[in-house]
Design an enzyme around this catalytic site. Structure first.
Site, PDB file in Angstrom:
ATOM      1  N   GLY A 162     111.696  24.494  35.284  1.00 46.06           N
ATOM      2  CA  GLY A 162     113.003  25.094  35.556  1.00 46.06           C
ATOM      3  C   GLY A 162     112.902  26.401  36.306  1.00 46.06           C
ATOM      4  CG  ASP A 163     109.787  29.044  35.029  1.00 44.38           C
ATOM      5  OD1 ASP A 163     109.241  27.982  35.430  1.00 44.38           O
ATOM      6  OD2 ASP A 163     109.305  29.744  34.106  1.00 44.38           O
ATOM      7  CG  HIS A 175      81.413  11.445  51.679  1.00 45.36           C
ATOM      8  ND1 HIS A 175      81.026  12.725  51.957  1.00 45.36           N
ATOM      9  CD2 HIS A 175      82.044  11.002  52.804  1.00 45.36           C
ATOM     10  CE1 HIS A 175      81.379  13.043  53.191  1.00 45.36           C
ATOM     11  NE2 HIS A 175      82.018  12.010  53.727  1.00 45.36           N
ATOM     12  CG  PHE A 183      75.938  13.577  51.483  1.00 42.41           C
ATOM     13  CD1 PHE A 183      76.676  13.399  52.643  1.00 42.41           C
ATOM     14  CD2 PHE A 183      75.295  14.792  51.296  1.00 42.41           C
ATOM     15  CE1 PHE A 183      76.761  14.401  53.594  1.00 42.41           C
ATOM     16  CE2 PHE A 183      75.380  15.804  52.242  1.00 42.41           C
ATOM     17  CZ  PHE A 183      76.115  15.607  53.394  1.00 42.41           C
ATOM     18  CG  ASP A 217      84.709  14.656  52.110  1.00 48.83           C
ATOM     19  OD1 ASP A 217      84.196  14.890  53.219  1.00 48.83           O
ATOM     20  OD2 ASP A 217      84.712  15.480  51.163  1.00 48.83           O
ATOM     21  CD  GLU A 243     113.387  27.154  30.612  1.00 48.62           C
ATOM     22  OE1 GLU A 243     112.174  27.201  30.357  1.00 48.62           O
ATOM     23  OE2 GLU A 243     113.835  27.066  31.773  1.00 48.62           O
TER      24      GLU A 243
HETATM   25  O1  AHR Z   1      79.553  14.353  50.737  1.00 46.13           O
HETATM   26  C1  AHR Z   1      79.212  15.402  51.610  1.00 46.13           C
HETATM   27  C2  AHR Z   1      80.071  16.636  51.455  1.00 46.13           C
HETATM   28  O2  AHR Z   1      79.939  17.127  50.138  1.00 46.13           O
HETATM   29  C3  AHR Z   1      81.538  16.417  51.602  1.00 46.13           C
HETATM   30  O3  AHR Z   1      81.992  16.380  52.928  1.00 46.13           O
HETATM   31  C4  AHR Z   1      82.123  17.596  50.870  1.00 46.13           C
HETATM   32  O4  AHR Z   1      83.363  17.294  50.292  1.00 46.13           O
HETATM   33  C5  AHR Z   1      81.093  17.935  49.806  1.00 46.13           C
HETATM   34  O5  AHR Z   1      80.705  19.271  49.925  1.00 46.13           O
HETATM   35  O1  AHR Z   2     110.097  24.369  29.124  1.00 42.31           O
HETATM   36  C1  AHR Z   2     108.905  24.403  29.819  1.00 42.31           C
HETATM   37  C2  AHR Z   2     108.955  25.337  30.990  1.00 42.31           C
HETATM   38  O2  AHR Z   2     109.013  26.663  30.535  1.00 42.31           O
HETATM   39  C3  AHR Z   2     110.130  25.238  31.877  1.00 42.31           C
HETATM   40  O3  AHR Z   2     110.096  24.142  32.758  1.00 42.31           O
HETATM   41  C4  AHR Z   2     110.052  26.503  32.624  1.00 42.31           C
HETATM   42  O4  AHR Z   2     111.284  26.915  33.130  1.00 42.31           O
HETATM   43  C5  AHR Z   2     109.493  27.486  31.595  1.00 42.31           C
HETATM   44  O5  AHR Z   2     108.413  28.174  32.126  1.00 42.31           O
END
Ligand code: AHR
Ligand code: AHR
Length: 500
Positions: free
Chosen positions: A296-297, A417, A420, A436, A217
């Site tokens: 935790g939060d 992809h 592309f 994709d 925490e």
């Molecule tokens: O690869 C072509 C297109 O490019 C895919 O579908 C998309 O994820 C990205 O914008």
């Molecule tokens: O301790 C790291 C994180 O700090 C805990 O998981 C969370 O409860 C808080 O934001």
């Protein structure tokens, strides 16, 4: 006699280890008070459910259990139930007699209510069996705020999880372990959970991670000073990682990490509880809730993978930790399925280009976080190049009648992809990624082998061009759409995997 038989015949066989991790903990006086897994039984005698899946089509829920008592998950039951729809994991059963099950986490001090993980997002193999891990994205989390038997207020406990070093980030907080009962940050020492990710809370950390740290925490601790004291601990990037912490609640704790498929655990810290960061960690103030996938939060910006994890009552011995690691190694996470060199689901393959230029060049990725696919030769005896040129055939992420290619050495990473160009990237749960990353196999465009048609651009096929790889048309506006060489460049020979 029976136990001896099980031990001597173990190894790639149909049955499980003679003892589960919780038998080992129980036999040495630190019994499991929580035992969660989507992949296997954690007691040799366990024959109950592992997890629930709920399907979108009709909201029905099914318990997914084991193939045999003490064995491995019955993933086929999930596949049948979830066929032609999408399922989410809504409950992870506690296999311990205390029934500290995890369900989808509600809202918390630092995060809106979470959602469950998609049930088929992380296919892996354990002891030759195809099973599913739990793939956590930002916004996915599980919790139990009303547990029985989990350490509170300075009681001793230990815990481990099997996770992955290939699907991580630096956001707070991919955790498994003890947390607050009200999903809020109740102050230092109110958590005692394993954290795995690339967030270095108390600089300094060495290397780029991901590291196993203790979320106690308001801090991810690499030592009682917060900072890493182990210059050799540059992180654990292996596909399967054992992450372990233990804390006696009063004045001692340890952090260990290792490859879950081989070797021993390294102790990256062993010593006192933190007295830094304003104190409050010694003694501890654990509240006894169990969290998986968030802080935790409910800070829920983190990603991660979970295959199994347990929490104990009492401070396990180092000998017990070693025995548990040996047990995890013995079940062979990530091993081969035995299906090789064809396009059946779960088969391992390599894909040789049919481009005349490059007759011993394979479709490969290059190991870094997100990377363009290439065609490359694979040097004899080079295990990394062989693994980078090996793919696991999965049911198509967008359509199970087609297929997707998962990287052999990066669970949860697929070819897709983007603009592309073919990339190897971590599956992110979006339908864009799924489309994709889905390809439909057809007869090779040059008359032999196979061609792989893009699911969302059906006039385009996986093609190499200038040693990079694209989805390309036979003619079109991009350089790689050139008709010259198209038939051979877009045809592939499906081979036995270079990395079995
Ligand atoms: O690869 C072509 C297109 O490019 C895919 O579908 C998309 O994820 C990205 O914008
Ligand atoms: O301790 C790291 C994180 O700090 C805990 O998981 C969370 O409860 C808080 O934001």
């Amino acid at each position: 006699m029976l136990a001896a038989w099980l031990i001597t015949t173990h190894g790639g066989s149909a049955h499980a280890a003679a003892l589960g991790p919780c038998d080992i903990y129980g036999n040495t006086g630190t019994p499991c008070v929580a035992a969660h897994s989507t992949t296997r039984a954690l007691y040799a005698s366990y024959d109950g459910p592992l997890y629930d899946v709920a399907r979108f089509s009709d909201s029905k829920v099914k318990k997914i259990g084991l193939l045999t008592t003490g064995g491995y998950a019955n993933a086929a039951a999930q596949d049948a139930f979830c066929k032609n729809t999408v399922c989410m994991i809504t409950r992870i059963y506690d296999q311990s007699p205390l029934h500290n099950d995890l369900t989808v986490e509600g809202s918390g001090g630092n995060g809106h209510a979470d959602v469950g993980a998609r049930a088929d997002a992380l296919p892996v193999v354990v002891d030759g069996h195809a099973v599913y891990g739990l793939l956590v994205f930002a916004g996915v989390g599980y919790r139990n705020d009303k547990t029985i038997g989990v350490a509170t207020n300075g009681q001793p406990e230990g815990m481990y999880m099997v996770t992955s070093g290939t699907h991580v980030n630096g956001a707070c907080c991919f955790d498994y372990g003890n947390a607050e009962v009200n999903n809020d940050d109740n102050g230092n020492g109110h958590m005692d959970a394993i954290n795995f990710g690339t967030e270095c809370w108390f600089a300094k950390c060495y290397g780029t991670g991901p590291w196993v740290q203790a979320d106690m925490e308001n801090g991810l601790f690499a030592s009682n000073e917060g900072v890493s004291e182990d210059t050799a601990n540059t992180g654990n990037t292996s596909p399967f990682v054992t992450a372990l912490i233990k804390n006696n609640g009063q004045n001692a704790m340890a952090i260990k990490a290792g490859d879950a498929t081989q070797g021993l655990l390294s102790t990256t810290f062993s010593g006192g509880e933190p007295v830094v960061n304003g104190g409050g960690y010694s003694p501890m103030h654990q509240e006894g809730a169990i969290v998986l996938g968030t802080g935790g939060d409910n800070s829920n910006g983190s990603i991660g993978s979970f295959f199994e994890g347990v929490m104990t009552a009492g401070f396990p011995t180092d000998a017990t930790d070693n025995e548990v690691q040996a047990n995890i190694v013995s079940v062979g996470y990530g091993g081969a399925t035995g299906i090789v060199g064809n396009l059946k689901s779960n088969a391992e393959i390599s894909l040789l280009t049919q481009s005349p230029c490059c007759q011993d060049y394979y479709l490969s990725h290059q190991g870094s976080a997100s990377t363009a696919a290439v065609i490359a030769p694979v040097a004899t005896g080079n295990a990394t190049e062989a693994a980078d040129a090996t793919w696991i055939v999965r049911p198509g992420l967008a359509n199970a009648t087609c297929l997707s290619f998962e990287a052999r050495n990066r669970p949860g990473d697929y070819l897709r992809h983007y603009n592309f160009q073919l990339m190897r990237e971590s599956y992110d749960g979006t339908s864009q990624f799924e489309e994709d990353g889905t390809f439909c196999p057809v007869k090779g465009n040059d008359g032999s082998g196979k061609s792989f048609q893009s699911f969302n651009y059906p006039t385009k096929f996986i093609r190499d061009y200038n040693y990079n790889v694209y989805v390309a048309g036979d003619g079109g506006t991009n350089a790689w759409d050139t008709t010259i060489g198209f038939p051979n460049d877009s045809s592939w020979t499906v081979k036995a995997p270079l990395s079995p």
